[in-house]
Design an enzyme around this catalytic site. Structure first.
Site, PDB file in Angstrom:
ATOM      1  N   VAL A   1      -9.202  62.031  16.439  1.00 35.03           N
ATOM      2  CA  VAL A   1      -9.445  60.620  16.112  1.00 35.03           C
ATOM      3  C   VAL A   1      -9.776  60.409  14.629  1.00 35.03           C
ATOM      4  O   VAL A   1      -9.631  59.304  14.105  1.00 35.03           O
ATOM      5  CB  VAL A   1     -10.578  60.002  16.974  1.00 35.03           C
ATOM      6  CG1 VAL A   1     -10.145  59.898  18.424  1.00 35.03           C
ATOM      7  CG2 VAL A   1     -11.871  60.779  16.841  1.00 35.03           C
TER       8      VAL A   1
ATOM      9  N   ASP B   1     -16.619  73.446  13.956  1.00 33.31           N
ATOM     10  CA  ASP B   1     -15.410  73.484  14.767  1.00 33.31           C
ATOM     11  C   ASP B   1     -14.639  74.753  14.408  1.00 33.31           C
ATOM     12  O   ASP B   1     -14.292  74.936  13.251  1.00 33.31           O
ATOM     13  CB  ASP B   1     -14.582  72.232  14.431  1.00 33.31           C
ATOM     14  CG  ASP B   1     -13.325  72.139  15.263  1.00 33.31           C
ATOM     15  OD1 ASP B   1     -12.966  73.143  15.907  1.00 33.31           O
ATOM     16  OD2 ASP B   1     -12.716  71.061  15.261  1.00 33.31           O
TER      17      ASP B   1
END
Ligand SMILES: Nc1ncnc2c1ncn2[C@@H]1O[C@H](COP(=O)(O)OP(=O)(O)OP(=O)(O)O)[C@@H](O)[C@H]1O
Ligand SMILES: [Mg+2]
Ligand SMILES: [Zn+2]
Length: 359
Positions: free
Chosen positions: A32, A60
């Protein structure tokens, strides 16, 4: 500045121009625009406070800070080329986990077949959330060694970096570390029970005293970790120090996920005041729009109006979908400006195609 000063402005001013925030988390579903947004927030923070230092961390494993800035980052903080007071760091939670298991193993016994070493591994494996918990501990440890500051982990951000921005992983486990104190409490309880249970057996097998001491050391270490984590969590639950910025797109699924995320954050007592809606088409301006964009914009507007209603108590920041990826400091700077000044397609529309090619 108090949040009231910015009451419901559709901008991130309450985050960027805030003077006390130490931790800013950026999160949301995959793709997103979390990385783009966290880079943008970090850049705007750094530019708004040129005399202070800022740190942007990615937890991440896919590590896209390097891609976003076109610059290689790693587990040691490194300055962004062209922005003297912003550093980036990419930490691999998996390797943190592996380190931790190894460390536990070697700390509690050199023999991998040792019952206590194995026990530690089994226990840490059996508590839900412990992976994320240990990963996050690893993150905090990294920050600590980076700054080499004395004292509690939680002090570190105050000493060196004015604010630490997290680009969180898109998995559902991002928030598990907020349960860390209670997770560790359970772990401590388990270690205690098991060591009581096994102590007689171990002493029967000989070498009981050494084992006993190791168990005590393990308990002491866990207790220490727990108190540091509790302190960090107190900070994460203090809205003066910490805020979470959800990023989403104007589609049904994303709206639904965002609401779930916000409810979860509220249940953890984590502050949320602003939401970024990314990739908006703003396709109102007549002839040059194709049918597809016009149709998708109509859909986006439908969800935007639902969000306007549902999140009337939030700063709803509406960001445009640009004609290219938002990569490199120059492009990120251009894009990030609209976190503070609401994007107006009529006035600012040139931005859409005004990007430099990424190297
Ligand atoms: N507003 C935008 N306009 C144009 N491109 C964008 C915009 N926002 C993000 N992008 C591009 O879309 C891609 C995905 O964005 P980004 O990496 O920020 O998403 P993410 O949420 O971090 O993804 P992941 O879940 O994979 O980490 C990137 O190539 C980025 O440059
Ligand atoms: Mg990302
Ligand atoms: Zn189109």
């Amino acid at each position: 500045m108090s949040d009231l000063d910015f009451a419901l402005e559709p901008t991130l001013e309450s985050v960027v121009l805030h003077d006390s925030l130490k931790w800013v988390f950026v999160g949301g579903k995959g793709g997103v625009g979390k990385t783009t947004t966290s880079c943008s927030v970090a850049i705007q923070l750094a530019m708004a406070h040129p005399a202070e230092e800022f740190l942007l961390i990615s937890t991440d494993p896919a590590h896209n800070l390097s891609d976003a800035f076109n610059q290689k980052f790693g587990k040691d903080a490194k300055k962004v080329d062209g922005l003297a007071n912003l550093s980036c760091m990419e930490i691999d939670p998996e390797s943190g986990m592996a380190d931790m298991a190894l460390q536990a193993q070697s700390q509690f016994n050199n023999d991998p077949n040792d019952p206590l070493g194995g026990m530690f591994k089994d226990m840490t494996g059996s508590i839900p959330g412990i992976d994320e918990a240990l990963s996050f501990m690893e993150v905090l440890k990294h920050i600590k060694t980076q700054t080499a500051a004395p004292g509690a982990i939680a002090d570190v951000a105050a000493i060196t970096y004015k604010t630490i921005i997290f680009d969180t992983a898109p998995t559902g486990h991002t928030l598990r570390f907020l349960q860390l104190p209670s997770t560790l409490e359970k772990l401590l309880g388990k270690v205690q029970t098991l060591s009581n249970k096994f102590a007689p057996m171990l002493s029967m097998l000989g070498g009981g005293a050494a084992q006993q001491q190791q168990t005590q050391e393990m308990l002491a270490k866990l207790t220490e970790i727990q108190s540091q984590v509790t302190e960090a969590n107190n900070q994460f639950q203090n809205p003066e120090l910490t805020t979470f910025v959800p990023v989403c797109i104007a589609e049904f699924l994303s709206l639904y996920e965002t609401e779930r995320l916000i409810q979860e954050l509220i249940s953890y007592n984590m502050d949320v005041t602003s939401i970024v809606v990314n990739q908006l088409l703003f396709a109102d301006s007549t002839e040059d729009e194709c049918k597809r964009c016009v149709a998708r914009w109509a859909m986006q507007k439908k969800y935007l109006s639902q969000m306007d209603e549902l999140y009337e108590d939030y700063h709803l920041v509406k960001m445009p979908l640009l004609g290219k990826e938002v990569r490199g400091l120059a492009n990120l700077k251009k894009f990030s400006k609209y976190l503070l000044t609401p994007y107006d397609p009529v006035v600012n529309g040139g931005l859409v195609f005004d990007l430099e090619d990424a190297k």
